[in-house]
Design an enzyme around this catalytic site. Sequence first.
Site, mmCIF file in Angstrom:
data_model
loop_
_atom_site.group_PDB
_atom_site.id
_atom_site.type_symbol
_atom_site.label_atom_id
_atom_site.label_comp_id
_atom_site.label_asym_id
_atom_site.label_seq_id
_atom_site.Cartn_x
_atom_site.Cartn_y
_atom_site.Cartn_z
ATOM 1 N N ASP A 111 32.190 43.865 -12.258
ATOM 2 C CA ASP A 111 33.041 43.898 -13.439
ATOM 3 C C ASP A 111 33.099 42.444 -13.868
ATOM 4 O O ASP A 111 33.776 41.631 -13.233
ATOM 5 C CB ASP A 111 34.439 44.422 -13.094
ATOM 6 C CG ASP A 111 35.300 44.549 -14.334
ATOM 7 O OD1 ASP A 111 35.266 43.627 -15.180
ATOM 8 O OD2 ASP A 111 35.999 45.564 -14.484
ATOM 9 N N HIS A 112 32.336 42.099 -14.902
ATOM 10 C CA HIS A 112 32.159 40.667 -15.166
ATOM 11 C C HIS A 112 33.467 39.975 -15.552
ATOM 12 O O HIS A 112 33.572 38.762 -15.446
ATOM 13 C CB HIS A 112 31.051 40.423 -16.195
ATOM 14 C CG HIS A 112 31.440 40.691 -17.612
ATOM 15 N ND1 HIS A 112 31.546 41.963 -18.121
ATOM 16 C CD2 HIS A 112 31.761 39.860 -18.624
ATOM 17 C CE1 HIS A 112 31.909 41.898 -19.390
ATOM 18 N NE2 HIS A 112 32.048 40.630 -19.721
ATOM 19 N N HIS A 155 37.417 46.723 -17.254
ATOM 20 C CA HIS A 155 37.971 45.383 -17.491
ATOM 21 C C HIS A 155 39.486 45.410 -17.672
ATOM 22 O O HIS A 155 40.215 44.627 -17.074
ATOM 23 C CB HIS A 155 37.344 44.754 -18.736
ATOM 24 C CG HIS A 155 35.847 44.837 -18.782
ATOM 25 N ND1 HIS A 155 35.068 44.622 -17.679
ATOM 26 C CD2 HIS A 155 34.981 45.105 -19.799
ATOM 27 C CE1 HIS A 155 33.783 44.754 -18.014
ATOM 28 N NE2 HIS A 155 33.702 45.056 -19.291
#
Length: 483
Positions: free
Chosen positions: A177-178, A240
């Site tokens: 999950d950047h 996110h």
Amino acid sequence: SEDTKALFIIFGATGDLAHRKLYPAIYRLYKKGMLSESFAVIGTARRDWSDEHYQEVVLDSIEDLIDSKEHAESFAKHFRYQSHNVKDSEHYHTLKELADTLDEEYAIEGNRIFYLSMSPSFFGTITHHLREQSLVTENGFNRVIIEKPFGTDFDSSKALNDEINDSFDEDQLYRIDHYLGKEMVQNLLAMRFSNRLIENSWNKDSISNIQITLSEDLGVEERGEYYDKSGALRDMVQNHMLQVVSLLTMKKPASFTTNNVRKEKLAILKALKDPKVTQDDKTEFVRGQYAPSEDGKTKGYRQEEKVDPDTLTETFVAGKLTIDTDEWRDVPVYIRTGKRLSEKTSRVDIVFRSTESDLFSDQPTLLSVLISPDEGIELTLNNKKIGPGMHLEPTQLSNLRSEDTVKDSPEAYEKLILDVLNGDETHFAHWGEVATSWKYVDQIRKEWDNMTESIPFYPALTMGPKEADVLLEQQNHKWIFKG
Ligand code: BG6
């Protein structure tokens, strides 16, 4: 150091993500000396590319980062390409031979990172073959990086997870999950738990409401095919947004170990109260879709390529979340995300309660955490207005990181790949978090899927449909960020 030796095998090597994020991230680590010379990359995908062509593609992807052409070229030499059909077991033999050859050539000692950056429908097949055809080594570590989307709802993500678990254990899996790699997202825990002033006020007695805005000015671009099946809820909220919610509200972890951090995050996700989703203004979740902009220059979502012209897919979501614990029940957490909004910004606004005394009619103290593209903290306090009387005016203390600082700080993917090399899973989503998040958003999805008449529209390049404002007005709140 020894543990940075690794062979990367990237599935989806010709894809957009590899080009935009992965190669530059690996190069940054190489430039900084965080990757020893004992590394190699095998790129695989269906297309028939030569090593030379692949190396050119890699060089092209890092063009803006190159200081020394020679150094960049020696970097690119570590990359090999193998065209690959993920369903064909024969191909895994070829892949294994190449992997073993490179392992020896670069003295990698068996450390492997398998990077799955392609349609999740293949994740199970690939991991199965990696195990069956012995691409998994005995002498080094074997880690699997998994890109989103991790399923499209709880059932599909569970099936996917079970399939992967047949071949790899949870502690070998790194679900990207950047957002968790972003400096200012990681800063949330540092800021919350290292400042007495903040820590002591981080509760229902002091905080009125929490607002998270992840807005984008771009539309769906060329991703219509994926996005029209996904929508903003799956694309941004399940992952996110809920991750940021959990970091903002989790209890202080006993330590910063992976398990302790994950345990507290999961406790928040589990405590989320079932969302109320209705067609009237009692609803806690609203959706929207962008229509053409008011000046007619920007097209609407239905006019985008590879999007169904009658689509009801949402490009905007706003919601009111309730964390059903004694600590947080009375503090609504408002979230908002969408495409083609007026501005690209990711930020958190913490709205404090007013003093509730007769001395002043004070504005609520406000703490804003800017995640991107601006990075920093802004605190708005009341001050006495200069002159006679005891009147107030707001004063903003602002600490924005300079453009150079932001540019020089490590990019999310760079940090996350380094974490994988070091075996640190803290900034990756555990299955429990993913499962719980899906169960939450599935409830919203189910209601929306039954609302087949229409969807609220908003003109492109505005901050979303009016329903998103009504959501807060109901509670006598208002969005801090106006766009
Ligand atoms: C991705 C979504 O996960 O996040 C995209 O699939 C979105 O639709 C992107 O644009 C936003 O990330 P960032 O880092 O640009 O805020």
